[in-house]
Scaffold this motif. Structure first.
Motif, PDB file in Angstrom:
ATOM      1  N   GLY A 137       0.815  -1.207   0.000  1.00  0.00           N
ATOM      2  CA  GLY A 137       0.000   0.000   0.000  1.00  0.00           C
ATOM      3  C   GLY A 137       0.845   1.252   0.000  1.00  0.00           C
ATOM      4  O   GLY A 137       0.549   2.229  -0.706  1.00  0.00           O
ATOM      5  N   LEU A 140       2.192   1.974  -3.464  1.00  0.00           N
ATOM      6  CA  LEU A 140       1.206   2.593  -4.349  1.00  0.00           C
ATOM      7  C   LEU A 140       1.129   4.101  -4.125  1.00  0.00           C
ATOM      8  O   LEU A 140       1.070   4.885  -5.078  1.00  0.00           O
ATOM      9  CB  LEU A 140      -0.172   1.964  -4.132  1.00  0.00           C
ATOM     10  CG  LEU A 140      -0.346   0.520  -4.604  1.00  0.00           C
ATOM     11  CD1 LEU A 140      -1.766   0.034  -4.314  1.00  0.00           C
ATOM     12  CD2 LEU A 140      -0.061   0.400  -6.097  1.00  0.00           C
ATOM     13  N   GLU A 144       2.396   6.948  -7.065  1.00  0.00           N
ATOM     14  CA  GLU A 144       1.528   8.009  -7.586  1.00  0.00           C
ATOM     15  C   GLU A 144       2.149   9.388  -7.416  1.00  0.00           C
ATOM     16  O   GLU A 144       2.041  10.250  -8.282  1.00  0.00           O
ATOM     17  CB  GLU A 144       0.170   7.975  -6.887  1.00  0.00           C
ATOM     18  CG  GLU A 144      -0.784   9.036  -7.413  1.00  0.00           C
ATOM     19  CD  GLU A 144      -2.098   9.049  -6.667  1.00  0.00           C
ATOM     20  OE1 GLU A 144      -3.077   8.521  -7.199  1.00  0.00           O
ATOM     21  OE2 GLU A 144      -2.130   9.583  -5.547  1.00  0.00           O
ATOM     22  N   PRO A 288      -6.651   8.372  -7.137  1.00  0.00           N
ATOM     23  CA  PRO A 288      -7.199   7.033  -6.903  1.00  0.00           C
ATOM     24  C   PRO A 288      -6.140   6.002  -6.494  1.00  0.00           C
ATOM     25  O   PRO A 288      -6.388   5.179  -5.619  1.00  0.00           O
ATOM     26  CB  PRO A 288      -7.805   6.671  -8.267  1.00  0.00           C
ATOM     27  CG  PRO A 288      -8.120   8.002  -8.887  1.00  0.00           C
ATOM     28  CD  PRO A 288      -7.021   8.914  -8.448  1.00  0.00           C
ATOM     29  N   LEU A 289      -4.970   6.049  -7.127  1.00  0.00           N
ATOM     30  CA  LEU A 289      -3.929   5.072  -6.800  1.00  0.00           C
ATOM     31  C   LEU A 289      -3.427   5.271  -5.376  1.00  0.00           C
ATOM     32  O   LEU A 289      -3.220   4.311  -4.628  1.00  0.00           O
ATOM     33  CB  LEU A 289      -2.772   5.198  -7.791  1.00  0.00           C
ATOM     34  CG  LEU A 289      -1.692   4.102  -7.718  1.00  0.00           C
ATOM     35  CD1 LEU A 289      -2.295   2.735  -8.020  1.00  0.00           C
ATOM     36  CD2 LEU A 289      -0.560   4.422  -8.694  1.00  0.00           C
ATOM     37  N   LEU A 291      -5.062   6.693  -2.871  1.00  0.00           N
ATOM     38  CA  LEU A 291      -6.117   6.299  -1.937  1.00  0.00           C
ATOM     39  C   LEU A 291      -6.214   4.782  -1.824  1.00  0.00           C
ATOM     40  O   LEU A 291      -6.471   4.242  -0.740  1.00  0.00           O
ATOM     41  CB  LEU A 291      -7.459   6.889  -2.383  1.00  0.00           C
ATOM     42  CG  LEU A 291      -7.580   8.410  -2.276  1.00  0.00           C
ATOM     43  CD1 LEU A 291      -8.910   8.878  -2.850  1.00  0.00           C
ATOM     44  CD2 LEU A 291      -7.452   8.867  -0.825  1.00  0.00           C
ATOM     45  N   ALA A 292      -5.997   4.085  -2.947  1.00  0.00           N
ATOM     46  CA  ALA A 292      -6.009   2.619  -2.910  1.00  0.00           C
ATOM     47  C   ALA A 292      -4.859   2.104  -2.046  1.00  0.00           C
ATOM     48  O   ALA A 292      -5.020   1.138  -1.282  1.00  0.00           O
ATOM     49  CB  ALA A 292      -5.903   2.056  -4.325  1.00  0.00           C
ATOM     50  N   GLY A 293      -3.727   2.758  -2.144  1.00  0.00           N
ATOM     51  CA  GLY A 293      -2.586   2.349  -1.335  1.00  0.00           C
ATOM     52  C   GLY A 293      -2.826   2.550   0.147  1.00  0.00           C
ATOM     53  O   GLY A 293      -2.493   1.691   0.967  1.00  0.00           O
ATOM     54  N   THR A 295      -5.741   2.575   1.604  1.00  0.00           N
ATOM     55  CA  THR A 295      -6.722   1.561   1.993  1.00  0.00           C
ATOM     56  C   THR A 295      -6.055   0.212   2.227  1.00  0.00           C
ATOM     57  O   THR A 295      -6.361  -0.498   3.191  1.00  0.00           O
ATOM     58  CB  THR A 295      -7.801   1.421   0.906  1.00  0.00           C
ATOM     59  OG1 THR A 295      -8.442   2.688   0.712  1.00  0.00           O
ATOM     60  CG2 THR A 295      -8.837   0.382   1.307  1.00  0.00           C
ATOM     61  N   LEU A 296      -5.117  -0.143   1.354  1.00  0.00           N
ATOM     62  CA  LEU A 296      -4.417  -1.419   1.490  1.00  0.00           C
ATOM     63  C   LEU A 296      -3.588  -1.455   2.768  1.00  0.00           C
ATOM     64  O   LEU A 296      -3.556  -2.471   3.476  1.00  0.00           O
ATOM     65  CB  LEU A 296      -3.521  -1.642   0.274  1.00  0.00           C
ATOM     66  CG  LEU A 296      -2.875  -3.028   0.127  1.00  0.00           C
ATOM     67  CD1 LEU A 296      -3.934  -4.107   0.045  1.00  0.00           C
ATOM     68  CD2 LEU A 296      -1.982  -3.052  -1.109  1.00  0.00           C
TER      69      LEU A 296
END
Length: 309
Positions: A137, A140, A144, A288-289, A291-293, A295-296
């Motif tokens: 995460g 990511l 970004e 988005p990338l 935020l995904a990181g 979250t992970l």
């Protein structure tokens, strides 16, 4: 273990002020060595007063005896865990934005299993797997944001890499001493080390020779009043509150898995740092990338709690 994770998360919240305020001071032209050394100059009287208020003169005397019995140990642990660690973090602030430092700093979650292995501790594979999830995460988030980084920020990354190894090494030396010692690490069987403020005080005192040596060698220009005030805030929020919470969380860990889980809570510093820099320093919000990181990374922490051994 859930309470241990909560303590670690609160520590991450207060630790995040380090990256934000250090970056602000660097942008204002403050020398990194004052941002580092003054933090511990402020921490020392705060911790002494706290110890005095919590346990009276006896608590201060007990802490002094603990240091006097093993001065070389506390000087070594303090120089590594507080000195080398924070010198690297503040030096990096002059080259890199706070988010770069915060994300790179998360390499400490990979350094923790390495430190445990160096000191002869076994880390369960489950712990390593969940650490890898959290680190993925962080990668990511870093990928970004990397396109905005300058070439000079590589110096900041290098400094943080050193800091990321020094911090868990210094902390683990204290844990090893408290839980029996091994090799040349002394056995310090004192319940007061579990409180958080006592090891923070002893590590601060132990780091003093390191800072005096750096100041004598580098001879930085005098700090501004603004840098002194901001460093005092870092000392209170990160140096005293966050460090005490974090050391308290680590003292609750009963095995290598829980130690790795506690150290992994520091991944939340990325979240807090991004929010703080966005609000205070007008840093861009992650896409988005990123935020995904985030979250992970948070999901990895949740798994640590749910799959405890």
């Amino acid at each position: 273990m859930a309470r241990t994770i909560l303590l670690g998360a609160l520590a991450a919240l207060f630790f995040s002020t380090t990256f934000i305020l250090n970056r602000a001071m660097a942008l204002e032209g403050g020398h990194w060595l004052w941002s580092a050394s003054l933090r511990y100059a402020f921490m020392l009287p705060i911790l002494l007063l706290w110890t005095l208020a919590a346990g009276g003169p006896k608590a201060v005397a007990d802490a002094a005896r603990l240091f006097g019995r093993n001065p070389l140990f506390w000087t070594l642990a303090g120089s590594i865990g507080f000195g080398v660690f924070y010198a690297g973090v503040t030096l990096a602030a002059g080259y890199s934005p706070g988010w770069v430092i915060a994300t790179t700093w998360q390499l400490t979650i990979l350094a923790t299993p390495l430190v445990l292995a160096i000191l002869g501790r076994r880390v369960p594979r489950k712990g390593l797997a969940l650490t890898a999830v959290i680190f993925a995460g962080i990668v990511l988030v870093n990928v970004e944001q990397a396109h905005t980084a300058s070439v000079g920020s590589l110096w900041g990354v290098a400094a943080v890499l050193v800091a990321a190894l020094a911090y868990p090494l210094g902390n683990q030396l204290v844990w090893e001493a408290r839980h029996g010692g091994r090799g040349r690490i002394p056995h310090i069987d004192q319940p007061s080390l579990d409180a958080g403020r006592t090891p923070a005080l002893l590590l601060t005192v132990g780091s003093i020779p390191f800072w005096l040596l750096l100041v004598a060698v580098i001879q930085p220009p005098p700090p501004s009043s603004g840098q002194i005030a901001q460093t005092a805030l870092v000392a209170l929020f990160s140096g005293v509150i966050a460090t005490t919470l974090f050391l308290r969380a680590r003292s609750r860990a009963k095995n290598a898995y829980e130690l790795a889980a506690t150290d992994a809570t520091q991944a939340l510093e990325v979240v807090f740092c991004l929010i703080g820099e966005t609000l205070l320093l007008a840093a861009p919000w992650p896409g988005p990338l990123g935020l995904a990181g985030i979250t992970l990374a948070v999901a990895g922490l949740v798994l640590y709690v749910c799959r405890q051994v």
